[in-house]
Design a protein around this motif. Structure first.
Motif, PDB file in Angstrom:
ATOM      1  N   ALA A 291       0.834  -1.322   0.045  1.00 64.58           N
ATOM      2  CA  ALA A 291      -0.067   0.005  -0.163  1.00 64.58           C
ATOM      3  C   ALA A 291       0.770   1.340  -0.048  1.00 64.58           C
ATOM      4  CB  ALA A 291      -0.866   0.139   1.236  1.00 64.58           C
ATOM      5  N   ASP A 292       1.931   1.347   0.579  1.00 69.56           N
ATOM      6  CA  ASP A 292       2.933   2.401   0.799  1.00 69.56           C
ATOM      7  C   ASP A 292       3.940   2.472  -0.077  1.00 69.56           C
ATOM      8  OD1 ASP A 292       4.456   4.382   1.605  1.00 69.56           O
ATOM      9  OD2 ASP A 292       4.369   4.197   3.768  1.00 69.56           O
ATOM     10  N   PRO A 293       4.035   3.289  -1.260  1.00 71.06           N
ATOM     11  CA  PRO A 293       5.013   3.416  -2.311  1.00 71.06           C
ATOM     12  C   PRO A 293       6.389   3.353  -1.814  1.00 71.06           C
ATOM     13  CG  PRO A 293       3.129   4.747  -2.700  1.00 71.06           C
ATOM     14  CD  PRO A 293       3.102   4.485  -1.530  1.00 71.06           C
ATOM     15  N   GLU A 294       6.492   3.944  -0.747  1.00 73.31           N
ATOM     16  CA  GLU A 294       8.066   4.179   0.037  1.00 73.31           C
ATOM     17  C   GLU A 294       8.341   2.857   0.500  1.00 73.31           C
ATOM     18  OE1 GLU A 294      11.506   5.802   1.060  1.00 73.31           O
ATOM     19  OE2 GLU A 294      10.151   6.335  -0.563  1.00 73.31           O
ATOM     20  N   ILE A 430      13.153   2.189   9.065  1.00 74.65           N
ATOM     21  CA  ILE A 430      13.085   1.281  10.143  1.00 74.65           C
ATOM     22  C   ILE A 430      11.326   1.235  10.632  1.00 74.65           C
ATOM     23  CG2 ILE A 430      13.565   0.098  12.300  1.00 74.65           C
ATOM     24  CD1 ILE A 430      16.411   0.671  11.606  1.00 74.65           C
ATOM     25  N   ARG A 431      11.171   2.689  11.124  1.00 77.85           N
ATOM     26  CA  ARG A 431       9.801   2.750  11.545  1.00 77.85           C
ATOM     27  C   ARG A 431       8.706   2.437  10.413  1.00 77.85           C
ATOM     28  NH1 ARG A 431      12.328   6.979  14.599  1.00 77.85           N
ATOM     29  NH2 ARG A 431      11.502   8.520  13.072  1.00 77.85           N
ATOM     30  N   ARG A 432       9.085   2.932   9.325  1.00 79.13           N
ATOM     31  CA  ARG A 432       7.905   2.992   8.152  1.00 79.13           C
ATOM     32  C   ARG A 432       7.987   1.130   7.809  1.00 79.13           C
ATOM     33  NH1 ARG A 432       7.792   7.767   4.115  1.00 79.13           N
ATOM     34  NH2 ARG A 432       5.696   7.121   3.107  1.00 79.13           N
ATOM     35  N   LEU A 433       8.997   0.592   7.996  1.00 78.62           N
ATOM     36  CA  LEU A 433       8.897  -0.809   7.508  1.00 78.62           C
ATOM     37  C   LEU A 433       8.043  -1.724   8.613  1.00 78.62           C
ATOM     38  CD1 LEU A 433      12.315  -1.321   6.019  1.00 78.62           C
ATOM     39  CD2 LEU A 433      10.138  -1.595   4.805  1.00 78.62           C
ATOM     40  N   ASP A 437       1.000  -6.934  11.805  1.00 80.24           N
ATOM     41  CA  ASP A 437       0.907  -8.254  11.627  1.00 80.24           C
ATOM     42  C   ASP A 437       2.043  -8.760  10.796  1.00 80.24           C
ATOM     43  OD1 ASP A 437       0.364 -10.871  10.701  1.00 80.24           O
ATOM     44  OD2 ASP A 437      -1.819 -10.426   9.928  1.00 80.24           O
ATOM     45  N   PRO A 438       2.831  -9.498  11.416  1.00 82.01           N
ATOM     46  CA  PRO A 438       4.212  -9.822  10.690  1.00 82.01           C
ATOM     47  C   PRO A 438       4.055 -10.616   9.379  1.00 82.01           C
ATOM     48  CG  PRO A 438       3.505 -11.495  12.559  1.00 82.01           C
ATOM     49  CD  PRO A 438       2.732 -10.216  12.666  1.00 82.01           C
ATOM     50  N   GLN A 439       2.804 -11.213   9.380  1.00 80.99           N
ATOM     51  CA  GLN A 439       2.618 -12.200   8.032  1.00 80.99           C
ATOM     52  C   GLN A 439       1.567 -11.762   7.101  1.00 80.99           C
ATOM     53  OE1 GLN A 439       2.781 -16.561   9.072  1.00 80.99           O
ATOM     54  NE2 GLN A 439       4.676 -16.145  10.378  1.00 80.99           N
ATOM     55  N   ALA A 440       1.252 -10.567   7.403  1.00 76.24           N
ATOM     56  CA  ALA A 440       0.500  -9.891   6.318  1.00 76.24           C
ATOM     57  C   ALA A 440       1.184  -9.447   5.027  1.00 76.24           C
ATOM     58  CB  ALA A 440      -0.054  -8.639   6.627  1.00 76.24           C
ATOM     59  N   TRP A 441       1.493 -10.828   4.182  1.00 78.01           N
ATOM     60  CA  TRP A 441       2.303 -10.631   3.055  1.00 78.01           C
ATOM     61  C   TRP A 441       2.062  -9.652   1.930  1.00 78.01           C
ATOM     62  CZ3 TRP A 441       6.162 -11.935   5.373  1.00 78.01           C
ATOM     63  CH2 TRP A 441       6.392 -13.265   6.165  1.00 78.01           C
ATOM     64  N   THR A 442       2.961  -8.761   1.356  1.00 76.77           N
ATOM     65  CA  THR A 442       2.658  -8.290   0.358  1.00 76.77           C
ATOM     66  C   THR A 442       3.634  -8.982  -0.787  1.00 76.77           C
ATOM     67  OG1 THR A 442       4.446  -6.587   0.705  1.00 76.77           O
ATOM     68  CG2 THR A 442       2.437  -6.154   1.924  1.00 76.77           C
ATOM     69  N   VAL A 443       3.494  -8.343  -2.121  1.00 78.20           N
ATOM     70  CA  VAL A 443       4.227  -8.720  -3.265  1.00 78.20           C
ATOM     71  C   VAL A 443       5.612  -8.478  -3.012  1.00 78.20           C
ATOM     72  CG1 VAL A 443       4.600  -8.474  -5.608  1.00 78.20           C
ATOM     73  CG2 VAL A 443       2.219  -8.777  -4.792  1.00 78.20           C
ATOM     74  N   SER A 444       5.897  -7.218  -2.441  1.00 77.73           N
ATOM     75  CA  SER A 444       7.100  -6.787  -2.014  1.00 77.73           C
ATOM     76  C   SER A 444       8.068  -7.644  -1.131  1.00 77.73           C
ATOM     77  CB  SER A 444       7.103  -5.240  -1.506  1.00 77.73           C
ATOM     78  OG  SER A 444       6.433  -4.360  -2.450  1.00 77.73           O
TER      79      SER A 444
END
Length: 716
Positions: A291-294, A430-433, A437-444
């Motif tokens: 969701a977050d481009p950064e 680091i805060r942004r990453l 939920d640790p396992q809410a997987w994204t394509v990235s």
């Protein structure tokens, strides 16, 4: 003289001139010979396949060779049964040829060894595809056939010298290839092997060493080249066969793979593995877009993949304090140096989880060697050590079993851990990453999960090995009972019966290959060659997923910088050298065979405004249908009218999530339309895609999917 029971030609009335026996009689005779040899070949292959299947399975290499032979025979048999006379693509006449050479999807000879068809991938067939008027490659003429339901519905003659006109029909205004471009599209990619063009064929037949980049804009046949090159390389390069890893074909998304699914089997090749990047890891099927481009930008870096190594090493530290191990016979001291020695036992590169058993065995050896009482058997001592809870607990803490999902999930939920593994990240990054939920997987996340899984190995490996060892032991015990019964029944036996006393023979009777084993991951590699289509979309991190599966660095890389949704400011060479490739060869396709001039005239300014140096190809045909601009309220009316007027063909509505697919009409986003083509494209509110490069690319991609008609709808 052999004759066909039914003519191979079924030419319509308007092509009656082409049905002149003077023009097609030689073809009819040749097709009769092909039909007879084809029937014989199918019968012979069926017999050989039955015999191979009845043959003993064997062990080791013998079993592998038998399986490969069954696969080879089955593949060829399916190919021959899939086609009939339409195995033949066309014929060519050389200046020195006594008779035409016929080119087929597969090679075929008769019982006398006469060559009836040369395989399209062979060197002998190269002029059929590569000859041009500027370079005839020794040809006088060439004929291509169009097959419809197993019979020839049209054919085209091309001549390269004055002598070539003799015995040919009057030349058509359009070549076989141009004529085929106007045909209606279907849900699957059409068979285009017979009309491969010279510029495409040159790339298809290029060598496999290093990385070959095929750069080309919409409609230039990049996908055609990628698929046919896969089949060609497997045929022509013995270094790429299945024993050495074979070929992996990576496409951009599942609709694309479904679209091209018939192509490789139609080329007689079923040995190519196909997948998307999502398919390379189990979490890929459920992963969502970041969701977050950064955050997506940070994870796209190859540096983030490098963070996996220190993340694993954090869990590979031998204890710094010694431990006293109590046994029923004596106490043994396990020093920090002993721990370090055991931790050094695995070979370099052994995955973390798979190294556990090697370390554990080394620890047991060290402890057994330290024992002073020689009268205690090693087996008894091992059993005692295996029951030592303190030893097991200390070992599990020092070298734990780790799941890839847990490791990567910890990076996104434990800031101190991420800071340790990726010290180049700023506190804000680091805060942004971090996420809840640790396992809410994204394509990235997928490249990191893949790197973690390769570095860690399968956490089930140890348990599976123990189950395998237990199964082998049980089978040996069962075999020992059987042998004991045989020997008891014949205590005075001679010859073969007495040989059963030998331990080597007893062990050989246990077929360990027949015992339960893990199903191999067919996409884990290594592969001998990898083809990547729409490669402009891969991030640096995603490239690591692909590179790790091809140690030879043998690649075909197909893409268009102008269709990169997130921009592609570098050259291909700069991008690929940065991700780790070196031997790079660049080729380019610049002729747009698919998109009509009318559509490209509207699409080119859109992409040029965002990317002035875009490789926009030149269209070679016109549809006669201008691009239409209509109201969004007309959407259903446009589709209804088109479906009524066109009993064949496909359409697509792009950019309207409210539209529900109907027969022959799909609904796609611009991103999922990439690589596909449709007779009619209805593009809804393209200006709503936004601003910037991504929006311009989405508009350009969506517009250039149309092969006949493009309608752009607006709600204002």
């Amino acid at each position: 003289m052999m004759t066909l029971t039914t003519s191979a030609f079924a030419l319509p009335d308007n092509l009656s001139a082409k049905a002149d026996p003077a023009l097609i009689a030689d073809d009819e005779r040749h097709f009769a010979a092909i039909e007879e040899s084809l029937d014989q070949a199918i019968a012979d292959l069926s017999d050989r396949l039955d015999a191979a299947r009845r043959a003993p399975g064997g062990l080791g290499r013998a079993a592998l060779d038998r399986d490969l032979e069954i696969h080879r025979l089955s593949t060829r048999l399916r190919a021959l049964r899939r086609f009939g006379l339409d195995l033949c693509l066309g014929r060519m006449v050389g200046a020195d040829d006594a008779e035409p050479v016929y080119v087929g999807r597969l090679g075929l000879t008769d019982n006398a060894g006469r060559r009836l068809l040369v395989d399209w991938r062979s060197a002998a067939a190269e002029p059929f595809f590569g000859a041009t008027h500027a370079n005839p490659m020794g040809l006088v003429s060439r004929r291509r056939y169009r097959w419809t339901r197993g019979r020839i519905s049209d054919y085209w003659d091309e001549v390269f010298t004055g002598d070539g006109f003799e015995g040919h029909a009057a030349l058509d205004d359009q070549s076989a290839f141009i004529a085929s471009l106007g045909a209606s599209r279907s849900p699957r990619m059409r068979d285009v092997l017979g009309t491969i063009q010279a510029d495409q064929d040159a790339i298809i037949r290029a060598g496999s060493r290093g990385a070959l980049v095929v750069d080309g804009g919409p409609g230039t046949g990049k996908t055609v080249v990628a698929l046919h090159r896969s089949a060609y390389l497997l045929y022509s390069d013995p270094r790429l066969d299945q024993r050495r890893g074979g070929v992996l074909f990576v496409g951009p998304h599942q609709p694309y793979l479904a679209y091209v699914a018939d192509v490789l089997p139609s080329l007689g090749e079923e040995g190519v593995q196909t997948c998307t990047l999502r398919d390379l890891v189990p979490e890929g099927s459920a992963a969502v877009a970041e969701a977050d481009p950064e955050v997506a930008r940070l994870k796209a870096s190859a540096d983030m993949v490098k963070a996996i190594e220190p993340a694993v090493r954090f869990y590979e530290k031998p204890p710094t304090q010694g431990l006293t191990i109590n046994t029923p016979w004596s106490d043994v001291w396990l020093s920090p140096a002993d721990w370090a020695e055991a931790f050094d036992a695995p070979e370099p590169g052994t995955p973390h989880n798979e190294a556990r058993d090697r370390i554990w065995e080394e620890l047991l050896r060290i402890l057994i060697d330290k024992h002073d009482e020689e009268e205690i058997s090693p087996d008894l001592l091992r059993k005692a050590l295996l029951r030592d809870r303190e030893l097991l607990t200390t070992f599990n803490r020092a070298w734990p079993v780790i799941e890839a999902a847990d490791l990567v999930g910890d990076l996104w939920t434990v800031p101190a851990y991420l800071r340790l593994c990726a010290p180049w990240l700023s506190p804000d990054e680091i805060r942004r990453l971090q996420r809840a939920d640790p396992q809410a997987w994204t394509v990235s996340d997928l490249p990191l999960l893949d790197a973690a899984r390769q570095r860690l190995g399968d956490p089930e490996t140890s348990r599976r090995k123990r189950r395998q060892a237990a199964a082998v032991a049980a089978e040996r015990d069962r075999m020992a009972d059987v042998i004991g019964d045989l020997l008891a029944a014949d205590p005075d036996g001679e010859g073969a019966v007495t040989m059963l006393h030998g331990q080597d023979l007893r062990d050989s009777l246990v077929d360990e290959n027949a015992l339960p084993a893990a199903e191999p991951d067919r996409l884990a590699g290594p592969f001998a060659h990898i083809v990547v289509d729409e490669a402009q979309e891969l991030t640096d991190a995603e490239w690591q997923m692909v590179l790790s599966r091809c140690p030879s660095r043998s690649f075909t890389i197909v893409g268009d910088r102008a269709q990169a949704r997130h921009g592609f400011t570098e050259s291909w060479r700069e991008r690929l050298e940065r991700v780790g490739l070196d031997r790079i060869t660049l080729t380019s396709l610049s002729v747009n065979y698919r998109t009509p001039e009318e559509v490209m005239a509207e699409a080119e300014p859109i992409i040029r405004a965002a990317l002035p140096d875009a490789n926009v190809p030149t269209s070679i045909r016109r549809s006669g249908i201008p691009v239409e601009y209509r109201s969004a309220w007309d959407r259903d009316l446009i589709l209804d009218d088109w479906l009524a007027a066109n009993p064949e063909g496909t359409a697509c509505v792009i950019g309207d999530p409210t539209f529900r697919p109907r027969p022959r009409v799909r609904s796609l986003t611009p991103e999922l339309s990439k690589g596909l083509e449709f007779d009619l494209v209805v593009l809804v509110d393209p200006e709503d895609f936004g601003d910037g490069v991504e929006a311009a690319v989405d508009r350009y991609v969506a517009m250039t999917r149309a092969t006949r008609r493009l309608v752009i709808l607006t709600t204002t």
